[in-house]
Scaffold this motif. Structure first.
Motif, mmCIF file in Angstrom:
data_model
loop_
_atom_site.group_PDB
_atom_site.id
_atom_site.type_symbol
_atom_site.label_atom_id
_atom_site.label_comp_id
_atom_site.label_asym_id
_atom_site.label_seq_id
_atom_site.Cartn_x
_atom_site.Cartn_y
_atom_site.Cartn_z
ATOM 1 N N GLN A 238 0.833 -1.210 0.000
ATOM 2 C CA GLN A 238 0.000 0.000 0.000
ATOM 3 C C GLN A 238 0.859 1.248 0.000
ATOM 4 O O GLN A 238 0.631 2.189 -0.771
ATOM 5 C CB GLN A 238 -0.915 0.012 1.230
ATOM 6 C CG GLN A 238 -1.716 1.300 1.386
ATOM 7 C CD GLN A 238 -1.796 1.801 2.824
ATOM 8 O OE1 GLN A 238 -1.223 1.176 3.730
ATOM 9 N NE2 GLN A 238 -2.461 2.906 3.039
ATOM 10 N N ASP A 239 1.867 1.251 0.858
ATOM 11 C CA ASP A 239 2.705 2.437 1.006
ATOM 12 C C ASP A 239 3.493 2.730 -0.271
ATOM 13 O O ASP A 239 3.638 3.894 -0.664
ATOM 14 C CB ASP A 239 3.659 2.252 2.181
ATOM 15 C CG ASP A 239 4.293 3.562 2.609
ATOM 16 O OD1 ASP A 239 3.586 4.393 3.189
ATOM 17 O OD2 ASP A 239 5.493 3.747 2.337
ATOM 18 N N GLU A 240 3.986 1.695 -0.911
ATOM 19 C CA GLU A 240 4.768 1.903 -2.133
ATOM 20 C C GLU A 240 3.893 2.400 -3.278
ATOM 21 O O GLU A 240 4.309 3.235 -4.091
ATOM 22 C CB GLU A 240 5.486 0.612 -2.523
ATOM 23 C CG GLU A 240 6.690 0.303 -1.646
ATOM 24 C CD GLU A 240 7.733 1.407 -1.707
ATOM 25 O OE1 GLU A 240 8.287 1.650 -2.793
ATOM 26 O OE2 GLU A 240 7.971 2.050 -0.677
ATOM 27 N N ILE A 241 2.645 1.915 -3.368
ATOM 28 C CA ILE A 241 1.721 2.429 -4.377
ATOM 29 C C ILE A 241 1.455 3.907 -4.126
ATOM 30 O O ILE A 241 1.480 4.741 -5.040
ATOM 31 C CB ILE A 241 0.405 1.623 -4.372
ATOM 32 C CG1 ILE A 241 0.655 0.212 -4.892
ATOM 33 C CG2 ILE A 241 -0.666 2.320 -5.207
ATOM 34 C CD1 ILE A 241 -0.539 -0.722 -4.748
ATOM 35 N N LEU A 242 1.199 4.238 -2.859
ATOM 36 C CA LEU A 242 0.935 5.631 -2.499
ATOM 37 C C LEU A 242 2.142 6.511 -2.823
ATOM 38 O O LEU A 242 1.996 7.616 -3.367
ATOM 39 C CB LEU A 242 0.598 5.697 -1.003
ATOM 40 C CG LEU A 242 0.039 6.998 -0.448
ATOM 41 C CD1 LEU A 242 -0.801 6.706 0.786
ATOM 42 C CD2 LEU A 242 1.126 7.980 -0.094
ATOM 43 N N THR A 243 3.338 6.027 -2.505
ATOM 44 C CA THR A 243 4.550 6.803 -2.761
ATOM 45 C C THR A 243 4.717 7.065 -4.248
ATOM 46 O O THR A 243 5.091 8.180 -4.661
ATOM 47 C CB THR A 243 5.783 6.070 -2.211
ATOM 48 O OG1 THR A 243 5.637 5.918 -0.801
ATOM 49 C CG2 THR A 243 7.056 6.851 -2.506
ATOM 50 N N ARG A 244 4.438 6.067 -5.073
ATOM 51 C CA ARG A 244 4.578 6.254 -6.517
ATOM 52 C C ARG A 244 3.536 7.236 -7.043
ATOM 53 O O ARG A 244 3.825 8.058 -7.908
ATOM 54 C CB ARG A 244 4.487 4.899 -7.217
ATOM 55 C CG ARG A 244 5.739 4.064 -6.980
ATOM 56 C CD ARG A 244 5.527 2.610 -7.341
ATOM 57 N NE ARG A 244 6.658 1.821 -6.865
ATOM 58 C CZ ARG A 244 7.748 1.574 -7.585
ATOM 59 N NH1 ARG A 244 7.853 2.059 -8.818
ATOM 60 N NH2 ARG A 244 8.732 0.856 -7.081
ATOM 61 N N LEU A 245 2.318 7.158 -6.518
ATOM 62 C CA LEU A 245 1.300 8.129 -6.918
ATOM 63 C C LEU A 245 1.707 9.545 -6.522
ATOM 64 O O LEU A 245 1.412 10.511 -7.230
ATOM 65 C CB LEU A 245 -0.039 7.770 -6.274
ATOM 66 C CG LEU A 245 -0.768 6.553 -6.843
ATOM 67 C CD1 LEU A 245 -1.954 6.180 -5.952
ATOM 68 C CD2 LEU A 245 -1.249 6.819 -8.259
#
Length: 792
Positions: free
Chosen positions: A272-279
């Motif tokens: 979840q955190d990595e998806i958010l960071t990329r967004l």
């Protein structure tokens, strides 16, 4: 023009109520005079006006058909507008409209010592008012978002949507209305708005998150008031446009862990955190930070409320199932307002091939939201952080520890986890960046300095930059080294600005920019970054607490500070840290009885450093020195034998010695003072440099307690020099030096410093002068008494 001939300018963020009489220009001169006189009487009889007038802080300006009242208190303009509206019911012939906005206001004092005010805050308030008709109280969306933190305003704010103003711009406005005050009718400027859309907008009512405050007890500490002056219409520039929730906004809710092994929760969090960071790397999107989304479950029933609370149009939900060497990731994109499923996908990968999923999801979401990516953004979003599954697993474990716990121990564990990751993959740039950031935090707070050395922080930051020079995380690492270790504030600012370009949706980067800008004394810019951080992370307890107990207290804007802490308490009502910080603000404002009540809500056996610090301070201010000694000794006795004392504990030792002295126990005081010196400067060659916690000043006070006058004064002067370029550390060190001068009889030197320290941000408060026993040597000096009396 010589400096003493230039107009004096003061800029601040203020809360503005703009008022005018509808149809004033069409009235005869005698009618104009009569209506102006009526309106003046109405306004002057409001509680808010009288409170400001009693303080002698009214700004007198030329009269006309309208004017602005300027307050520091967030709720004051609303309270004043309500009072005015109720009073106007007795004057049906007087058509008045009002507009409210929060923004920058300039107060200029000319060569004749005449005050004038202007600025974007005034301009936008007038534009908001211009959108209404007689009887309307309109509020800008920006001001309404601040007011939404207060429960008592919930029923009264009705969203109208966009109003066309000058130059083709649109301003988003809210109608303040109930049966007692305000006009419920649609303003004439909205007559051509689509009826269905207008009805929907009008029916929307904002929800609020902070406990209601008793209106009758609110005190306006306003700059207040500039009433009934003619603003020439040409003086106004174009107003800032505030729009509705962007269609290109999204929050990523916690992913559900579907693994049989619940200890794999860290892996779901990490995805979840990595998806958010990329967004967050996509400038065209608004992405809410994880801190504000963590309280929600993976698939909430009330998506509309979640979207409204977070200020986003879209929600991403997901789940992760990790079985042996296989990983399944499910995601779905939902429109918050309608619960409509826009897109969904499942990804089945081997563990060593899961690294690309986050980038694929982020890219698909960008497509769904029509967010165009630059070539640089495309690369940043899709790039795999590592090819080493074990290193990635160690990285996600450390990330979970860091994100779910805010303590020295958590940062120590997280740093070890990131270190494991880079040992498994020495080219893992993101892990090196986290090593540098966590080490810099520990260095900054003097934790395990044998390991977290300046060289170790710099090495990790340089490795991150060498492996990923275009990554925003690498620039954060560089900024953390320059800020926390090298104390190169200008260099840190430049690094964080580079990070912000690459991570435009990072609340953390905006917080770091706020930290640096306040160190540089650029307070208005710092506040703008704090507010941007809060927009991206509206439910971040640490951010709200930092804004409350540090930033606004440094500026002595106690109402704003309390507003932030009340907002934090609405989110986390049982937080001892937030309650203690609220008590700290009340102490700084001189409201000791309220501070005592706040502290009474906390567990008696709490060992939280902030709780101990504020409890001890309360007891010292109230001259209950035995009580302060019990609180401090209880804390110090809890430190394991042989463990190095942290900065809080060293400061507690000095406070303990001071309390013993104030009780006349000189011999008992020497032990704590000596122990503090030994902990801070174990050898004569130990260099005590500037840090986050004012250690050079603590050492100076310890020397003073031991009656080593020359050492104390020299160390105090050295502390001031050490913080020369630090707009926070320097005033605090100057305060310590003045206290030492007072102790050793240099009353002239101490008192000479006080007027400046009462004005400069991060200096002292009148409350501290009144209650702190360290100022007792000056109490009989008429100059000191005059300074204290200046607050009355």
């Amino acid at each position: 023009m010589a400096d003493d001939q230039k107009p004096k300018l003061r800029l601040e963020i203020a809360h503005v109520l703009f008022i005018d009489i509808v149809g004033y220009s069409k009235l005869r001169t005698t009618e104009q005079s009569a209506q102006i006189q009526k309106l003046r009487e109405v306004v002057r009889n409001t509680e808010q006006f009288r409170a400001a007038d009693a303080e002698g802080k009214l700004l007198r300006l030329p009269t006309g058909d309208g004017g602005a009242l300027v307050f520091r208190s967030l709720e004051a303009p609303v309270l004043c507008a309500v009072e005015i509206a109720k009073a106007l019911r007795s004057h049906p012939d007087l058509g008045v409209r009002m507009g409210i906005h929060s923004g920058p206001v300039n107060e200029v004092t000319d060569l004749n010592e005449q005050a004038n005010i202007a600025g974007a805050g005034i301009n936008v308030a007038q534009r908001v008012m211009d959108c209404g008709d007689a009887g309307h109280i309109l509020v800008s969306k920006h001001a309404a978002e601040d007011l939404e933190q207060y429960d008592q305003w919930q029923p009264y704010l009705h969203d109208l949507g966009g109003c066309e103003i000058k130059h083709g711009e649109r301003l988003h406005v809210i109608n303040f209305y109930n049966h007692d005050v305000g006009n419920s009718a649609l303003p004439s400027k909205f007559a051509n708005v689509d009826k269905a859309a207008a009805a929907t907008a009008t029916s929307n009512r904002r929800r609020y998150s902070v406990a209601a405050m008793t209106i009758g007890t609110l005190i306006v500490v306003g700059v207040a008031v500039a009433l009934f002056f003619e603003f020439g219409r040409k003086q106004f520039g174009s107003a800032a446009t505030v729009g509705p929730i962007s269609e290109k906004s999204i929050a990523v809710l916690p992913f559900e862990n579907l693994s049989d092994d619940k200890s794999n929760a860290y892996f779901s969090e990490g995805i979840q955190d990595e998806i958010l960071t990329r967004l967050s790397k996509i400038a065209a999107l608004k992405v809410i930070s994880r801190t504000s989304t963590q309280k929600y479950k993976s698939t909430p029933d009330n998506l509309r409320d979640v979207g409204r609370q977070l200020g986003v149009a879209h929600i991403l939900e997901g789940s992760v199932q990790k079985i042996s060497n296989a990983v399944k990731v499910n995601v779905q994109l939902i429109r918050a307002a309608t619960d409509e499923h826009l897109w969904a996908e499942s990804y089945n990968r081997k563990l060593d091939d899961v690294f690309g999923v986050e980038g694929e999801v982020a890219g698909a979401i960008a497509d769904q939201l029509n967010a165009k990516l630059s070539g640089t953004e495309q690369k940043a979003v899709t790039e795999k952080p590592t090819q080493n599954a074990a290193a990635y697993d160690a990285y996600l474990r450390a990330l979970s520890i860091e994100h779910n716990n805010y303590s020295y121990d958590a940062y120590i564990q997280a740093e070890r986890g990131y270190e494991d990751a880079v040992q498994l993959d020495p080219n893992f740039a993101l892990a090196w960046a986290r090593v540098a950031i966590t080490r810099s935090f520990l260095y900054f707070n003097a934790i395990e300095l044998n390991k977290n050395t300046a060289a170790a922080v710099r090495d990790a930051a340089d490795r991150a930059m060498a492996f990923a020079p275009e990554a925003g995380e690498s620039w954060i690492a560089q900024g953390s080294y320059r800020y926390r270790v090298a104390r190169d504030f200008e260099g840190a600012l430049a690094a964080y600005q580079e990070a912000q370009k690459r991570l435009p949706n990072s609340s953390l980067v905006h917080q770091y920019l706020g930290f640096i800008l306040r160190r540089l004394g650029r307070w208005t810019e710092a506040e703008a970054n704090y507010r941007k951080a809060l927009e991206l992370d509206p439910r971040d307890i640490q951010l709200l607490t930092s804004m409350g107990n540090e930033f606004y207290v440094y500026l002595r804007r106690f109402d704003d500070a309390l507003s932030m802490l009340d907002r934090a308490l609405q989110i986390a009502p049982d937080s001892s840290t937030v309650h203690s910080n609220k008590a700290l603000v009340l102490q700084a404002a001189g409201r000791l009885e309220e501070a005592r009540r706040e502290l009474a809500q906390l567990p008696e056996d709490s060992m939280d450093d902030w709780v101990i610090d504020v409890r001890a301070n309360q007891a010292i201010y109230e001259r209950h020195f035995d009580q302060a000694i019990r609180v401090i000794e209880h804390k110090l006795n809890s430190v394991p034998q042989g463990q190095a004392l942290d900065s809080f504990q060293r400061a507690f030792l000095v406070q303990l010695g001071q309390c013993q002295e104030w009780l006349g126990r000189g011999d008992a005081a020497r032990g704590p003072y000596s122990r503090a010196v030994a902990a801070i400067k174990p050898t004569p060659d130990t260099v005590v440099g500037p840090d986050a916690n004012g250690t050079p000043g603590i050492l100076a006070l310890a020397y003073a307690g031991l009656n080593e006058k020359e050492k104390a004064l020299q160390q105090g002067q050295d502390a001031v020099k050490a913080y020369e370029t630090d707009a926070i550390g320097k005033p605090q060190s100057e305060t310590v030096l003045a206290q030492i001068q007072a102790r050793f009889g240099d009353h002239d030197g101490a008192i000479a410093a006080l007027p400046h320290l009462l004005e400069v941000p991060a200096g002292i408060t009148i409350a501290d002068l009144k209650f702190n026993p360290l100022w007792d040597p000056l109490r009989n000096d008429s100059r000191f008494q005059k300074l204290i009396a200046s607050d009355n």
